[in-house]
Write an enzyme that holds these catalytic residues in place. Structure first.
Site, PDB file in Angstrom:
ATOM      1  N   ASN A 110       0.853  -1.343   0.133  1.00 38.12           N
ATOM      2  CA  ASN A 110      -0.169  -0.100   0.052  1.00 38.12           C
ATOM      3  C   ASN A 110       0.842   1.254   0.080  1.00 38.12           C
ATOM      4  O   ASN A 110       2.050   1.174   0.590  1.00 38.12           O
ATOM      5  CB  ASN A 110      -1.063   0.181   1.283  1.00 38.12           C
ATOM      6  CG  ASN A 110      -1.635   1.000   1.307  1.00 38.12           C
ATOM      7  OD1 ASN A 110      -2.847   1.134   0.496  1.00 38.12           O
ATOM      8  ND2 ASN A 110      -1.472   2.355   1.944  1.00 38.12           N
ATOM      9  N   GLU A 160      -0.991   0.389  -5.123  1.00 37.30           N
ATOM     10  CA  GLU A 160      -1.177   1.628  -6.090  1.00 37.30           C
ATOM     11  C   GLU A 160      -0.022   1.226  -7.010  1.00 37.30           C
ATOM     12  O   GLU A 160      -0.030   1.979  -8.231  1.00 37.30           O
ATOM     13  CB  GLU A 160      -0.690   2.886  -5.209  1.00 37.30           C
ATOM     14  CG  GLU A 160      -2.010   3.278  -4.262  1.00 37.30           C
ATOM     15  CD  GLU A 160      -2.172   2.614  -2.876  1.00 37.30           C
ATOM     16  OE1 GLU A 160      -1.479   1.892  -2.806  1.00 37.30           O
ATOM     17  OE2 GLU A 160      -2.952   3.305  -2.261  1.00 37.30           O
ATOM     18  N   ASP A 201      -1.189  22.852   6.828  1.00 39.80           N
ATOM     19  CA  ASP A 201      -1.378  22.112   5.890  1.00 39.80           C
ATOM     20  C   ASP A 201      -2.222  22.583   4.771  1.00 39.80           C
ATOM     21  O   ASP A 201      -2.051  23.985   4.305  1.00 39.80           O
ATOM     22  CB  ASP A 201      -2.362  21.020   6.739  1.00 39.80           C
ATOM     23  CG  ASP A 201      -2.320  19.480   6.028  1.00 39.80           C
ATOM     24  OD1 ASP A 201      -2.288  19.614   4.666  1.00 39.80           O
ATOM     25  OD2 ASP A 201      -2.157  18.689   6.796  1.00 39.80           O
TER      26      ASP A 201
END
Ligand code: FMN
Length: 451
Positions: free
Chosen positions: A141, A202, A251
């Site tokens: 992952n 992925e 962020d």
């Protein structure tokens, strides 16, 4: 990543900065000013390695990295590869075949890791992709996690409850072996940002995006594979039994995210060589918005294509970081289509707070047209969809602590049988005489300003 850097340089899309700059606030301030320009810092005060930033500051640069022509639809191509991932993760070889210096114990002080904003807790790895083993034999992952540097071999990683959290939680008290990838090929970078179903590696999407040319090498201390064309790899263990304060960190919203208790990763190996380029992503930049927004846009597109017969366009607006506000332009065949579009957007993408539906004569990317449609077609009495207490994003500082938020839909579409002439934008007509008068005015204005 090297091939991509060469491609950018060949096309004149990479600015090389020769001036020596510091990791402490200085480099981030340059990244902030040239967000759509790929930058390569050749001399960094605190490290012998070079630093690349804003590599994917525009969708066209990302398309270039994926070897697409200018006229190819980036989103459609990605959606296609996501729906038909490769059967293989890539060609595998052993760690001994890797191009990095071997047997290097971890010392994060060797890397040009940035402190981006003045009030942040410290230096943060921002382009680190964590590769962790999926259950069964399903491969790895991949997901991005910001990492606050605690010491030369320890970081605190921000992990929202998605797949890595699922892997770590199911390991119980056991430590989870991971490898952190910094500076992979563009297709791997993009694939790691996608929100795929649990259990699908992925790498299979990346391999499809790369025309089955992804090459992987094994990590030194585990059977976790990383792309061979990666600039820097860190190997270690994620430990959910040890949590420390993580933050403040700026962020996506360009605001300081709250401080939380987050798990620690301890690294025991570091792989790179003298020519390696460290990659950084500036939080809140256009690059960050692209990789946070694209996965949401894919989901919205899929949901809308099932619910609405014809969509002209979807604009996840740049000012909302491609994440919170969406304008969707649709061709209506049913009077309920406007509200159906709004509901489908909210259902597909939980971070959305505002959706505006407009008719297909309105370009969703032209904000003046959208506002004009609101001014001339929208009635609050009937056009508002208001949902309170729904799931939102933890990134939104105005949401409640558990990321619960209110959502607003503005249906600015006309009834299907509305008299179009009443609502269409009237246009003047240009006769040849008027055209020549306009040219005269334009040339005399040019002469006046000396243009
Ligand atoms: C630049 C960037 C930074 C990110 N930072 C974080 C982070 O710090 N923590 C986190 O949990 N997700 C972060 N994300 C989002 C996840 O990487 C993303 O949702 C990913 O698709 C999750 O992978 P998964 O579907 O395998 O769980 C970031 C994404 C990007 C593009």
């Amino acid at each position: 990543m090297k091939d991509f850097l060469r491609l950018l340089a060949d096309q004149g899309k990479l600015s090389k900065i020769q001036k020596k700059l510091s990791c402490d606030i200085e480099i981030s301030s340059v990244l902030e000013r040239f967000q759509d320009r790929a930058l390569l810092f050749s001399h960094v005060s605190e490290s012998s390695l070079r630093l690349a930033g804003n590599l994917y500051g525009s969708r066209s640069t990302l398309a270039l990295g994926l070897n697409l022509n200018e006229d190819e639809d980036l989103l459609r191509h990605i959606a296609d590869c996501v729906s038909r991932p490769s059967n293989k993760r890539g060609a595998e070889s052993s760690f001994e075949d890797s191009a990095w210096n071997h047997n290097v114990s971890c010392d994060l002080t060797k890397l040009p890791i940035l402190k981006h904003f003045p009030l942040e807790a410290g230096k943060y790895i921002t382009a680190g992709i964590v590769a962790a083993k999926l259950p069964g034999n399903a491969g790895e992952n991949l997901s991005f996690h910001r990492m606050l540097v605690l010491s030369k071999d320890r970081v605190a990683a921000r992990i929202v409850p998605r797949h890595l959290d699922q892997i770590a939680s199911s390991a119980g008290s056991k430590k989870v072996p991971i490898s952190v990838i910094i500076g992979p090929p563009p297709a791997v970078f993009l694939s790691a940002s996608l929100q795929t179903e649990y259990g699908l590696s992925e790498y299979k999407i990346a391999n499809r995006l790369m025309g089955e040319k992804l090459e992987l090498v094994s990590s030194e201390n585990s059977d976790i594979y990383v792309p061979a064309d990666t600039e820097i790899v860190l190997e270690g263990n994620l430990d959910y039994s040890e949590k420390v304060r993580e933050g403040p960190f700026v962020d996506l919203t360009s605001t300081y995210d709250q401080v939380r208790e987050q798990p620690v990763i301890t690294f025991d190996r570091m792989h790179y060589n003298d020519d390696s380029v460290y990659q950084a992503v500036l939080a809140g930049s256009s690059e960050h918005s692209i990789f946070m927004g694209l996965p949401q846009e894919l989901k919205i597109r899929e949901a809308l294509s099932k619910a609405i017969p014809k969509i002209r366009g979807i604009n996840l607006t740049p000012s909302s970081r491609g994440y919170f506000h969406c304008i969707v332009s649709i061709h209506k065949t049913n009077d309920g289509d406007g509200k159906t579009a709004i509901m489908n957007c909210f259902a597909a993408s939980h971070p959305l707070k505002l959706v505006i539906a407009v008719d297909d004569d309105i370009d969703p990317f032209a904000l003046d047209q959208v506002e004009w449609a609101l001014a001339t077609r929208f009635q609050a009495r009937s056009g508002i969809v208001l949902i309170d207490g729904a799931r939102g994003s933890s990134l939104d500082p105005s949401s409640e602590k558990s990321a619960v938020t209110s959502k607003l839909g503005l249906d600015s579409t006309l009834p299907v049988k509305a008299e179009r002439t009443k609502f269409s934008r009237a246009m003047t007509e240009l006769t040849p005489e008027a055209s020549s008068a306009i040219s005269e005015i334009e040339s005399s204005q040019g002469a006046e300003t000396g243009a």
